[in-house]
Structure formats: structure tokens, C-alpha cells
Design a protein around this motif. Structure first.
Motif, PDB file in Angstrom:
ATOM      1  N   UNK C 134       0.833  -1.197   0.000  1.00  0.00           N
ATOM      2  CA  UNK C 134       0.000   0.000   0.000  1.00  0.00           C
ATOM      3  C   UNK C 134       0.869   1.249   0.000  1.00  0.00           C
ATOM      4  N   UNK C 136       0.123   5.566   0.359  1.00  0.00           N
ATOM      5  CA  UNK C 136      -0.917   6.555   0.598  1.00  0.00           C
ATOM      6  C   UNK C 136      -0.619   7.870  -0.117  1.00  0.00           C
ATOM      7  N   UNK C 137       0.575   7.993  -0.686  1.00  0.00           N
ATOM      8  CA  UNK C 137       0.968   9.303  -1.230  1.00  0.00           C
ATOM      9  C   UNK C 137       0.832   9.418  -2.746  1.00  0.00           C
ATOM     10  N   UNK C 138       1.166   8.379  -3.473  1.00  0.00           N
ATOM     11  CA  UNK C 138       1.421   8.543  -4.910  1.00  0.00           C
ATOM     12  C   UNK C 138       0.242   8.202  -5.804  1.00  0.00           C
ATOM     13  N   UNK C 139      -0.789   7.581  -5.249  1.00  0.00           N
ATOM     14  CA  UNK C 139      -1.861   7.086  -6.118  1.00  0.00           C
ATOM     15  C   UNK C 139      -1.368   5.995  -7.057  1.00  0.00           C
ATOM     16  N   UNK C 140      -0.151   5.498  -6.792  1.00  0.00           N
ATOM     17  CA  UNK C 140       0.466   4.352  -7.492  1.00  0.00           C
ATOM     18  C   UNK C 140       0.938   4.660  -8.911  1.00  0.00           C
TER      19      UNK C 140
END
Lengths: 271, 788, 160
Positions: C134, C136-140
Motif C-alpha cells: 500500500x 498513501x501518497x502517490x496514487x500508485x
């Protein structure tokens, strides 16, 4: 995690002896359910008996019309086994759909089956394929083995050694995953073997994994998605939680069953 | 001051980050990476009840356990004279809407003591602390502290908490409502509504979510009895703020507290306010004479990280025959939880209720209410996604009701560039923006032309395609003061500044700005953050303030530094100050061929030790900047719904974001991507649901809190639009919140658009497959015959 | 307490450990290898991913004693001196990290994926196979791009 004593027996009898002598022991296989539970202090065991060094609990064997898989065989190895892919491709797909790749590198078929999480995938595969569970004491058919939520026919101290799968003509698995845990909200494993059809459902049953006889009868007459259109499962037997009501699960059972039939040999994941 | 673009070599370039090397090699410095010799561990005893009187805290059994050293209760804190955390929750810059109590008076906030002495007011509230030699021993100790509770009636629902007869959280109050303020022109708005051809109304609940920074919160406290100073290692949104607040808690001077906040594993607002454990570990370190560490489990984070959103908004639009908006009426109700930690979400949203539209009249009632829940705080784009949701969803509804095209109704009402600066009906002044151009750019970027064909294709595959759209405008205000020290050495230039990044790349983008202002290579600028013994002042990072405030104060400091350097060069070369010219990193002595640069000057100064330059070639500059900026943009997405399962797949997502000057597009696009994921998460998966029957939170781990994942998001198309803000030297707006602000609205717009053939409206967030399926079952499903 | 011997980042270590200590905390607290992070209690976030005998595992869900005699590689052992691993370089070039907390586990997972996945990687495969991590910062978005770029470099297209 409370204190515990870790053991790595090299033989079955050694494992059995350690178990018998300990105050509150547990067998440790892949550890991906047991260890988090212990970490969160939801479980405590005086002794952890790691079964990974016991030779007869590993690997794949083809015995006539059966495929035997050692209980300590990891999901990743089932998913990537050429033998499994050849004999029961849906089973390889099912193993490859469990958790995530790191979990699959550790988690084992025996651990998953013995734990019988009501949303786990393997119980559906075993029941849907009519597998035989071989322990250090006896052999059980899947229909007798899974007895309720997190409950199995295993006696205290009994060790699950292998799972033997009859090799079907057709098998398929379709599952709809939880948004959060990624466990199956509903997973339906279907097989056809010598005209007999088995349909097993995980994730939905109020009492854990179960077979759907009405679906089986319909598919034995006509192995096609349309045969299931008028079939239904009574929501009264299904669980309800944040992932959906029992009515929703009843619907998903029908949808996943149809999609499994539409995709023979495959494991299909939705959501 | 005016910035010359001519000198831009680093600004505007997608430079890879200075932060990354340590983070990709495992050398980051997160809170739990620090350990001190002799360190003890703290564990919290947490309330299992949403509301209970604390009769007594009995630590006798726990204290008998091996390795347990101490059990502390609220009474112990009180006996030691510990004070409450002075959160100062009411936003107070010149441009924040002024929130007041019911009678226009001060807002009652409910004292935030480290441990309560009277009652536990939410499930998970720390009521006692155990300190032991190991973490495991502390946890076992905590399990064995006997707390005598007397259960009290509780209320967790936002609207329910306002109702007569609701259990009241604070004895001194007659109800749970702490803020009740009205804005705008009520009488004129009423007149406009009376004349309107159409009135469109709705009520929306933007539910509760939590930030989920992946680094669980942690704290390591130490006390030096010889110096009388406390030290705290704790990730936060601003070490300087924490220093001041924790000094107040401990009853010492701020100079006696040092806070270190280096790498912070995500913040999103959750870390902007101090946590009780921060004060507790420092206090316990003094009492026990050894450092004390606390590390939360993920489950503790889900329960007790400050949470976000939870706003109920009732909105109405008065519209004329032609679709022009005449007036707006809104009533916003914010659930602050058991005590008031921040009113930023309510305040921020209140100033933006009219969104991107020219609505001449508005009236707004803003209320905040206590409930038996974890306090809420600013969460990614505090307050703006909530009001954007309200206005944009309402406009979609208006388009349907008026039988108008949803883009056309928006075009007819957008604030025009010629109206900038535009003062909206509740008093916010939008600085700049080209809202309709954003829309046009977006429609091209998102291939709106191809949407009809894609809808048909989806239909052939049995899927309902939905297209969502939303405009947005948000505000970046934040703490108005910032300080920068610029220090020149022969090796390079250091910038000490009081912002606190948690992944936003300040060490890179601030260096880009500094490099171009001083005409030095980017590689020679180093940004220093996070240790309050080095960073003397600073406003922290929140509300999209950092790039704007940093670039402004660095620009001012750079001017000062140039003046000082000219003085220095004049002394070194024995010429008049006026004979030293500076251009793009080079100092030239007029009428000679003598030139020098920053590093040469610093080197010469070091050798000469001139007394006019104590401490070398450096400056400190403070800046106070109140004027807000208003980043804005437009957003579109496409989803496909499987009508048999209710499952949703996001197939396209595109945004155009006016961030003002973009210092580093690599970073800004990254901010947009992450912001989108968080906004989409709220729309589709995330919720902190609290069971109203039991008061128990239902989402306590990743097993039950649905997160944005690799395989539930698509690639995004993001385009940056740079309409420079006239309010600050570089024309910066902000790039951190634009991804999140329209996302819940745009996703729910797409959901309703997809379900439009079935006439379904009003699906609540998160729009889970089960909810979608249930809505389909209740609808007239004849339209589905073409799909299934 | 149990004595264990294992190889960590190429160096043999011998330690006496409590049987209930997880590998992640053994690495962090006893060996000082704080690059391996722990972000959850339920084996889901993937911040703790390391390689054990060449395979990615969640080190928060494996006891240190289970790593006895194993070969463990952590994020600290990935670069060869000053030469970054192609995946590390790709994460930097493609801005595949923001706060950096998930990054070590993310990079170790990506290395395992690129090294072992039997077919050429596509964005869809990367997204499915990386599901156990997971961020939480990059939006993947940029992580997927980084992994695909690193895979191109590490696994040049073989033309038949």
C-alpha cells in the motif's frame, strides 16, 4: 505477542511429541493467520511447532486419477506448478489469487485448510473438487472435514499431511473480493467429474464453506451458465456484514457460479 | 517584489528529488528509527466505551508484573500540574471566516488534557498509561490496569448530536453545539429565492474517514535533568508548533523543549495537531529519569489518529428561467468529535460554498457539534471536498431538473477571468483563474468527444458507463507567518525554514527557488528542516501553504542577502556599496573587471573575519502574508458498473489544475495523483463507520478499511495550468489539494451518470458494490435488459 | 531465547533472540537496519517486505527464529556500494515515492516481481502483482511507471 517457545521438529513423531508435552501448543505452517493473531494478542500459545522441516508434508505427486499436494506446500508453489496447471488449472489459479504475492510465498495449503477461515479460497477448492484430507491419523473427505466457522474435523494435535484432489474434467473458480481485506465476499468453485458436478461456496455461508445442491443438479443436466439463471440460494443461510447483506451474497453466488461456468479452467477475480 | 523569469534555470523543471536517495536506500529518519540508551516503552489503556465516567484507575495488579515501572492516570497528570493541549482550533488569519459560539461569543472547545480525570468521551480515548522496560511488558501492563467505568448515554451521529435530548458531552454546556455562525445576506437571499424560477435543494453527508499515513504515529521523549530540557522525536506537520504547544502542556518555556521531526511517513492533516502521547512520553521521561517511547499499532491509528470530514450540508440554489444562479442557501454542520481540535474544515468550506460560480447572493449557517467520537481535524484539502461535493452535485441535479446540459449550466455561471479578483457572496476574494478555459482543456484531455462511443462499447460488454464531472476552487490560507535563514558558506547555501514536509519535496522545490533567486546551481542549495534547535520559527505544512510561503520568504530573504553581500563585496574590494552590481549569481565591481560570486565571498569573509558580518554571510527574514490564493480546476472521470455485482471500475480519470506557478512539475503531478487517490478512496471505499447502537468504530484495520490500491485505480491524465497569482512574488497558488478536492464529487457524479438509465440517485459514499447493487434492486430494472 | 545464524545483506550475523520477535523488529532493533518499516498489524501494507532466500516476504509476519540459516536481503543491501539498483534509480527518476515510508517494501517487492515473474510485465500485471503493498501518497501512478521502466532495463525484450 506473548512469549512463546519455537520448535522445528524434523519428523512427524517429534512434532507430535512436542505437541503432547506442551501446555497450549499450536502448529505453525505459513503463519499468515496465526502470527498476526498472536501479534495482536488475540491468540496466545506456549509453544509454536513449525512443520516446515517435515519432508512428507511438501510437494506434488500424481497418483492415478489424483493429485496429492503436501500440506506445507506454499500458495506460490501451487500457483506456479506445471503439474497443477496441467491437471487442475483452476486450482493453480485459485492458489494464485490468495492474498498477495508475499503472502503466497509463505502461506500454505495445509495452514489455510486447517484454519478454515469462512472467507478463504482453499476450502471452496477442496469442497468443490471433492478432495480427500490425509492426516497423521486418518483420511477425511472434504464434506466431512469443514465443520463450521474456523472449525474442522481435526482433533487436537492431529496433523494435516496432504490434500488429495480427484482430477476433474472441468473446474473453475470465480470470486468477488472485499474492498478492504481482499478476501472473498463470495467465491464459487465448480467442478465436473464423470458427469457429477460440485459447486462449493466460500465467503458467504453463515456456517462456513458449503455446497449448493440445487446448482449442482442444474449443472448436471446442462453445464452452462443459462442453467443457473433460475437457481438461487436462500439468504437465510448466508452471512451479512459491511461487504454486503445476505441477499447481496445470494446474488453474488449465482453470478459467480455463472461466471465460473463461463470460464472453465480459470480463476476469475472480480472487484 | 517582482521575480524575473529570465533567471529560471531550475524553477519549472521536473527535477528528481533531493530527498530520494536516503529514502530509497533505507536511510530515512522516521520517528521509530530513533532509540535512546535506557529507553522505556509506554502503552495506553484505552476506553472500550464511547462515554463513561471514570470512577478510578487501579494500577496495582499491573505494577506487580515483571518490567512494569509505572502506571499513570489523569489524576497524576493533574497533580503534576500538566496543562491541556492548547490547540487553538479557530482559524484566525485576516481572511478566515470568523466562527463563533451560539451567541456570537467565544467557542467552547472542551479541554484536551493528556489523560482525562472525569470521563472517557470516545472509544479508544487513552485513560491511563503504563511504562515498562519493553513494549510487550507495557502492553501486558495496560491489559492489567483496572479502570472503574460507569457507562453513560452516548451519541455518535452528526445530526443526532444536535438534537434536543441528545446526551451532552460537556457538563458546562447546555447542548453539544459549539459553533453557530451565519454569513452572507439572509434577507436579500430570501428575496432572490422568492423570485426564482427554479429552486434545487439537497442534503449531503460527507462521511468520516481517516488519513492513514503509512507510518504509524510514534513518539520518543527524553528529559535532561541537568539542563532541564525536554526532547521529543515525533513526526508532525510542524515541529515549531508542537514545541510551543507541548511547552504549554509541560508548563515550561518553549526554549526548554526541543522537537525533532525529520522524515514523516505521511501526514495529510492527521499529524498537524499534537497527540496526547507526545506530552505523556516527555512527562514520563522526566518522572522516571529515562527516555520513553510510544509506538501505535495500526489498529490504534485507526481508532485514535485525528479523523477527517464528517460534515452534513443542506444546500439550495435559486435559479432563473435561463439557468443563471441567483442565490444560494447552505447550512453546514461539522462533527468535531469529543473535543474541538480544529475548526479548519468548517471554516475553509464555509468560505467556498459558492464554488467556482458567480452566485451573487448567499447565506450560510455554519455549526459544529461535539459527539462521542475521535476528534476530527483537517484532512487532505480540509473542508473543500465537502463543499465542492455539495455545489457540484447540486448543479448536476439542477441540470437534470431544468433539463439543461450539465456543462452548459456550468458555463453559464462560472466566474469569468474579467471578474477577477472576484469577491464571492460570503466574502472570500478569489485571486485569479480561468475557470471556463480549465473546462475546455479538460474536455479535450479527457476525450469527451469519444465518450459516446465508449458508452456503447461498455454496453456491449454488459457494463453501465458513467461519466463524472466537477469544477472546483479551493483556498490556500494557513498560518500567515514564515521565517527563512539563508546561510552562505564556501561550499553551498543552506536554507533553514519552518515548514514540515511529509513527502511534498520541499528539499527540492525550495532549493529550485533559492538557486534561481541567487543565481547558483541547484545542487549547491540545501534545505534544513525539522529540528527546533535549528529551525527557530515557522508555520509548518498545511493548507497548501508551504510552497507559497517558502518562495515568498526566500525571495525576500534573497533580496536581503544580496544587499548584505554587496556590502561585503564593497568592504572586501574597498569600493562604495553602490559600485557593486549583482546579476544572476555574479557580483561585479562597476568600472572594473573584478567579479566574484557567493561562494568566493563566503570564503573571503571566513578568512577576513570582518566584524560587520557576525556569523558570516547570512540573513534571517520573517514574512507575514495573509492574503489567500485560490487554486482551481476541473476534473472528469469514467467508471464502469457491473450491474450484476455492483462492482465499479474506474476506467479514465483526468484533471486540469491551476496551481499558479509550478516550481517542479514532477512533484506537482505526483501531488495530484496522490490527492486523487485519497478523494476517490472516500467516494468508493473508505469509511470510519461508527455503529450508532453501540458507539463502536467498525473500521479498525486494513481488513475492514478499504484503501486505494494498485489495482483499483487507473493511470491518471493530469494537466497543469499556470495562471499566476498576483498575491505573492512567484505567483504560486498550491498543488497539494487539487487532486482531492473534486474527487468525491466527480466519482459520485459518474456513479449517478452510470445509473441514470435506471433513474437511481442519492447513492451515499462510499459507493460500495453492495450499495450499488441494492439500489439497482429497488429501481425499475427494465433498462437493464439491454445490458445483461 | 534461541541462537540464530543468518546472512543479512551478505554479512553473517549470529544473535540470541527471543522466540516471539518478528524478523522486521529483529532487523530494525537488533541489527539497526531501520529501512525495513512496519505499517500495519495485519500483514497487508507491505512496508516490511524483505527477501528471504531470494523471495519476497512480509517480515512482520515471520519470526526471526524462522529466518535461522536463511539469506536475508533488506533495502540497505540492494545497492552495490554507491551504485543504485535499477529499481531504486527508477523510483527516483519517475518520482515513485513521496513520504518514502512504503518505499523500501515497495522497492523490495518490485525487485522480486521483476526477477521472478515468468512473463513480460504490463501495467495490469504490475498492478495485480503489487497488490500486497500500500502507498498513501502517490496514487500508485508513478510507482507503476517506475517498475515498468526498471523492468525494461533489467529484462531487455528478447526477440525470438
Amino acid at each position: 505477542m506473548y512469549p512463546t517457545k519455537y520448535h522445528t521438529p524434523k519428523t512427524l513423531s517429534e512434532a507430535q511429541k512436542i505437541f503432547a508435552a506442551a501446555a497450549s501448543p499450536a502448529y505453525l505452517s505459513g503463519g499468515h493467520t496465526l502470527l498476526p493473531a498472536m501479534k495482536l494478542r488475540l491468540a496466545a500459545h506456549s509453544d509454536l511447532i513449525d512443520l516446515s522441516a517435515i519432508p512428507e508434508m511438501h510437494g506434488f505427486t500424481q497418483k492415478a486419477d489424483r493429485l496429492s499436494i503436501g500440506a506445507m506446500t506454499r500458495h506460490h508453489d501451487v500457483a506456479n506448478s506445471a503439474l497443477v496447471a496441467k491437471l487442475i488449472p483452476a486450482l493453480a489459479g485459485c492458489a494464485g489469487s490468495i492474498g498477495d504475492r508475499h503472502v503466497r510465498h509463505r502461506g500454505t495449503i495445509g495452514g489455510s485448510v486447517a484454519n478454515n477461515d469462512p472467507a478463504a479460497d482453499y476450502p471452496a477448492a477442496l469442497l468443490g473438487l471433492g478432495a480427500i484430507i490425509v492426516t497423521d491419523k486418518r483420511q477425511l473427505v472434504a464434506d466431512e472435514f469443514f465443520t463450521g466457522l474456523y472449525q474442522t474435523a481435526l482433533q487436537p494435535g492431529e496433523i494435516l499431511l496432504q490434500v488429495e484432489f480427484p482430477i476433474p474434467q472441468i473446474a473453475a473458480y470465480a470470486k468477488f473480493r472485499s474492498l478492504a481485506s481482499r478476501y472473498s465476499v463470495v467465491g464459487v468453485f465448480i467442478s465436473q467429474n464423470n458427469k457429477k458436478v460440485r459447486v462449493a461456496v466460500t465467503g458467504a455461508g453463515a456456517g462456513g464453506v458449503f455446497r449448493v445442491q440445487s446448482f449442482e443438479a442444474a449443472l448436471e443436466k446442462d453445464f452452462s451458465p443459462s442453467a443457473l439463471v433460475t437457481c438461487s440460494v436462500d439468504p437465510a443461510y448466508l452471512m451479512a456484514d459491511a461487504s454486503g447483506s445476505s441477499e447481496y451474497r445470494a446474488n453474488l453466488i449465482n453470478v459467480m457460479a455463472r461466471r465460473a461456468v463461463e470460464n472453465p479452467g480459470k480463476t476469475s477475480c472480480y472487484n | 517584489m517582482k521575480i524575473s523569469e529570465r533567471a529560471f534555470r531550475a524553477v519549472g523543471k521536473p527535477l528528481a528529488r533531493n530527498e530520494d536517495l536516503r529514502l530509497i536506500t533505507g536511510k530515512g529518519r522516521f520517528t521509530d528509527d530513533f532509540n535512546l540508551p535506557g529507553q522505556l516503552w509506554a502503552a495506553m489503556v484505552r476506553s472500550p466505551y464511547p462515554h463513561a465516567r471514570i470512577r478510578n484507575v487501579d494500577g496495582r495488579v499491573a505494577l506487580q508484573l515483571p518490567k512494569v515501572l509505572a502506571v499513570y492516570s489523569g489524576a497524576d497528570c493533574e497533580a503534576d500540574g500538566l496543562k491541556e493541549i492548547n490547540h487553538n482550533p479557530v482559524p484566525s488569519t485576516k481572511y478566515d471566516l470568523k466562527l463563533t459560539g451560539k451567541d456570537g461569543g467565544a467557542v467552547f472547545i472542551g479541554k484536551h488534557t493528556l489523560l482525562p480525570t472525569d470521563r472517557a468521551r470516545y472509544v479508544g480515548e487513552a485513560v491511563a498509561m503504563v511504562v515498562a522496560e519493553t513494549r510487550e511488558a507495557a502492553l501486558t501492563g495496560a491489559e492489567n490496569v483496572m479502570v472503574g467505568y460507569e457507562e453513560l448515554p452516548f451519541v455518535v451521529g452528526t445530526v443526532e448530536a444536535t438534537q434536543p435530548g441528545a446526551p451532552i458531552l460537556w457538563d458546562s454546556q447546555t447542548d453539544n453545539i459549539l459553533v453557530d455562525s451565519s454569513f452572507g445576506d439572509a434577507a436579500a437571499t430570501a428575496t432572490a429565492f422568492a423570485k426564482a424560477a427554479h429552486i434545487v435543494s439537497d442534503v449531503f453527508h460527507i462521511g468520516r474517514v481517516t488519513g492513514v499515513p503509512l507510518e504509524p504515529r510514534a513518539a520518543l521523549g527524553d528529559y535532561n535533568s541537568e539542563t532541564g530540557r525536554y526532547t521529543l522525536y515525533a513526526g508532525s506537520g510542524g515541529a515549531v508548533r508542537q514545541k510551543h504547544e507541548l511547552a504549554h502542556v509541560l508548563g515550561v518555556e518553549p526554549k526548554d523543549v526541543r522537537v525533532l521531526s525529520f522524515d514523516v511517513g505521511g501526514n495529510f492533516g492527521t499529524r498537524n495537531r499534537a497527540y496526547v502521547e507526545f506530552g505523556l512520553v516527555m512527562w514520563a521521561a522526566r518522572k522516571l529519569g529515562r527516555p520513553v517511547k510510544f509506538r501505535a499499532d495500526r489498529s490504534e491509528c485507526f481508532l485514535t489518529d485525528y479523523q477527517g470530514r464528517d460534515l452534513v450540508t443542506e444546500v439550495s440554489l435559486a435559479i432563473d428561467e435561463s439557468g443563471k444562479f441567483l442565490a444560494m442557501r447552505a447550512s453546514n454542520l461539522s462533527n468535531v468529535g469529543a473535543r474541538c481540535v480544529s475548526l479548519s474544515p468548517l471554516s475553509k468550506g464555509s468560505g467556498l460554498i459558492t464554488g467556482s460560480y458567480n452566485i451573487p447572493l448567499a447565506t450560510l449557517r455554519s455549526r459544529a457539534v461535539f459527539s462521542n467520537t475521535m476528534p476530527t481535524q483537517a484532512y487532505r484539502s480540509s473542508g473543500r471536498p465537502e463543499v465542492t461535493f455539495a455545489i457540484e452535485r447540486l448543479i448536476d441535479k439542477a441540470a437534470t431538473q431544468l433539463n439543461m446540459d450539465r456543462f452548459e449550466i456550468r458555463r453559464r455561471n462560472l466566474v469569468a477571468p474579467s471578474q477577477m479578483p472576484y469577491r464571492n457572496a460570503v466574502g472570500s476574494t478569489y485571486d485569479s483563474g480561468e475557470y471556463e478555459i480549465n473546462m475546455d482543456k479538460l474536455l479535450r484531455l479527457a476525450d469527451w468527444q469519444g465518450a459516446a462511443a465508449r458508452r456503447e462499447d461498455a454496453k456491449r460488454r454488459g457494463k453501465l458507463l458513467g461519466i463524472g464531472f466537477a469544477n472546483y476552487v479551493e483556498s490556500s490560507i494557513g498560518t500567515p507567518k514564515e521565517r527563512a535563514d539563508l546561510i552562505v558558506s564556501p561550499e553551498g547555501i543552506e536554507v533553514v525554514i519552518g515548514t514540515q514536509p511529509a513527502g511534498q519535496g520541499h528539499e527540492t522545490s525550495f532549493a529550485q527557488v533559492t538557486a534561481d533567486l541567487l543565481g547558483v546551481p541547484f545542487e549547491r542549495v540545501k534545505i534544513i528542516l525539522g529540528d527546533t534547535d535549528v529551525v527557530s520559527a515557522g508555520g509548518g505544512t498545511h493548507s497548501g501553504r508551504s510552497m507559497r510561503h517558502a518562495s515568498a520568504v526566500i525571495a525576500l530573504a534573497s533580496d536581503d542577502l544580496v544587499s548584505k553581500a554587496k556590502l561585503l563585496a564593497a568592504q572586501i574590494f574597498h569600493v562604495a556599496e553602490g559600485d557593486v552590481e549583482f546579476d544572476d549569481g555574479v557580483f561585479k565591481i562597476t568600472g572594473t573587471n573584478i567579479t566574484t560570486d557567493w561562494f568566493d565571498l563566503a570564503k573571503r569573509l571566513k578568512e577576513l573575519q570582518l566584524e560587520d558580518f557576525p556569523g558570516g554571510l547570512w540573513v534571517r527574514r520573517d514574512n507575514e502574508m495573509h492574503t489567500p490564493v485560490f487554486p482551481n480546476g476541473a476534473c472528469m472521470c469514467e467508471i464502469e458498473i457491473d450491474p450484476e455485482t455492483g462492482g465499479i471500475e474506474i476506467t479514465r480519470y483526468a484533471t486540469v489544475d491551476d496551481v499558479g506557478r509550478c516550481i517542479n512539475p514532477l512533484i506537482v503531478h505526483g501531488q495530484t495523483h496522490g490527492g486523487i487517490a485519497q478523494g476517490v478512496g472516500q467516494a468508493l471505499w473508505e469509511t470510519c463507520y461508527i455503529d450508532p447502537e453501540s458507539g463502536q468504530p467498525q473500521n479498525g484495520s486494513f481488513m475492514d478499511y478499504g484503501m486505494p490500491r494498485f489495482n483499483n485505480l487507473p493511470f491518471f491524465k493530469t494537466e497543469i495550468s499556470e495562471v499566476l497569482s498576483p498575491t505573492n512574488p512567484f505567483g504560486v497558488k498550491a498543488g497539494g489539494e487539487g487532486g482531492t478536492t473534486p474527487a468525491p464529487a466527480v466519482i459520485m457524479s459518474a456513479v449517478e451518470n452510470a445509473l441514470a438509465p435506471l433513474g437511481i440517485t442519492g447513492v451515499e459514499m462510499p459507493a460500495t458494490p453492495a450499495k450499488i447493487w441494492a439500489a439497482i434492486q429497488k429501481a425499475d430494472r427494465s433498462a437493464l435488459a439491454e445490458y445483461i | 531465547m534461541t541462537n540464530i545464524v543468518l546472512t543479512v545483506n551478505g554479512t553473517q550475523v549470529l544473535r540470541e533472540v527471543e522466540d516471539n520477535i518478528f524478523l522486521a523488529y529483529f532487523l530494525r532493533e537488533q541489527l539497526g537496519l531501520t529501512g525495513t518499516h512496519v505499517g500495519c498489524d495485519t500483514s497487508q501494507c507491505g512496508c516490511c517486505v524483505v527477501h528471504v532466500n531470494g523471495t519476497s516476504v512480509k517480515s512482520c509476519t515471520m519470526l526471526a527464529v524462522q529466518a535461522n540459516s536463511a539469506d536475508v536481503t533488506t533495502i540497505e543491501g540492494l545497492a552495490k556500494g554507491d551504485v543504485l539498483h535499477p529499481v531504486q534509480r527508477a523510483f527516483k527518476e519517475h518520482h515513485g515515492l513521496q513520504c518514502g515510508f512504503c518505499t523500501p517494501g515497495m522497492i523490495m517487492a518490485a525487485v522480486d516481481l521483476i526477477n521472478t515473474y515468468p512473463k513480460p510485465l504490463t501495467a495490469e500485471i504490475v498492478r495485480d502483482e503489487m497488490e500486497g503493498n500500500l502507498c498513501r501518497c502517490t496514487g500508485y501512478h508513478n510507482i507503476v511507471k517506475a517498475i515498468l521502466a526498471a523492468a525494461d532495463e533489467m529484462r531487455p525484450v528478447v526477440t525470438a
